[in-house]
Design a protein around this motif. Sequence first.
Motif, PDB file in Angstrom:
ATOM      1  N   THR A  62       0.836  -1.198   0.000  1.00 52.53           N
ATOM      2  CA  THR A  62       0.000   0.000   0.000  1.00 52.53           C
ATOM      3  C   THR A  62       0.874   1.253   0.000  1.00 52.53           C
ATOM      4  O   THR A  62       0.576   2.224  -0.700  1.00 52.53           O
ATOM      5  CB  THR A  62      -0.927  -0.002   1.233  1.00 52.53           C
ATOM      6  OG1 THR A  62      -1.721  -1.180   1.195  1.00 52.53           O
ATOM      7  CG2 THR A  62      -1.821   1.212   1.252  1.00 52.53           C
ATOM      8  N   GLU A  63       1.951   1.218   0.782  1.00 50.20           N
ATOM      9  CA  GLU A  63       2.853   2.370   0.861  1.00 50.20           C
ATOM     10  C   GLU A  63       3.437   2.702  -0.511  1.00 50.20           C
ATOM     11  O   GLU A  63       3.617   3.868  -0.863  1.00 50.20           O
ATOM     12  CB  GLU A  63       4.000   2.100   1.837  1.00 50.20           C
ATOM     13  CG  GLU A  63       3.567   2.016   3.276  1.00 50.20           C
ATOM     14  CD  GLU A  63       3.183   0.599   3.708  1.00 50.20           C
ATOM     15  OE1 GLU A  63       2.924  -0.280   2.851  1.00 50.20           O
ATOM     16  OE2 GLU A  63       3.114   0.369   4.926  1.00 50.20           O
ATOM     17  N   THR A  64       3.702   1.668  -1.295  1.00 46.44           N
ATOM     18  CA  THR A  64       4.247   1.865  -2.634  1.00 46.44           C
ATOM     19  C   THR A  64       3.225   2.549  -3.530  1.00 46.44           C
ATOM     20  O   THR A  64       3.542   3.516  -4.234  1.00 46.44           O
ATOM     21  CB  THR A  64       4.651   0.514  -3.254  1.00 46.44           C
ATOM     22  OG1 THR A  64       5.547  -0.148  -2.370  1.00 46.44           O
ATOM     23  CG2 THR A  64       5.318   0.697  -4.595  1.00 46.44           C
ATOM     24  N   ALA A 107       1.318   7.426  -6.286  1.00 48.48           N
ATOM     25  CA  ALA A 107       0.237   8.370  -6.575  1.00 48.48           C
ATOM     26  C   ALA A 107       0.656   9.796  -6.226  1.00 48.48           C
ATOM     27  O   ALA A 107       0.382  10.744  -6.980  1.00 48.48           O
ATOM     28  CB  ALA A 107      -1.024   7.986  -5.808  1.00 48.48           C
ATOM     29  N   SER A 108       1.325   9.948  -5.105  1.00 49.09           N
ATOM     30  CA  SER A 108       1.798  11.268  -4.689  1.00 49.09           C
ATOM     31  C   SER A 108       2.820  11.828  -5.671  1.00 49.09           C
ATOM     32  O   SER A 108       2.746  12.998  -6.072  1.00 49.09           O
ATOM     33  CB  SER A 108       2.399  11.167  -3.281  1.00 49.09           C
ATOM     34  OG  SER A 108       2.901  12.396  -2.863  1.00 49.09           O
TER      35      SER A 108
END
Length: 74
Positions: free
Chosen positions: A18-20, A25-26
């Motif tokens: 999820t962090e990836t 996206a950011s």
Amino acid sequence: MDFKKIYNLFEDDIEELTETTEAEASANALLSKLKGKDTDLFFELDIAIGTLVRAYEKQGFAGGIEAARKLNMT
């Protein structure tokens, strides 16, 4: 042990975190803003980020293989 060969065999099966997804996206949102202002810098930065990400991915994979080796898992 040929880390590059092992990496190439398994790179498509590496779990995406999820962090990836959130970090991607950011970064994409920021790059989109930049693209509208400076297309050349956008492409240069996009390539640099991609190169950096790939290097970190390989480093992490190699570290995981080394840890497994130390635990006699390979």
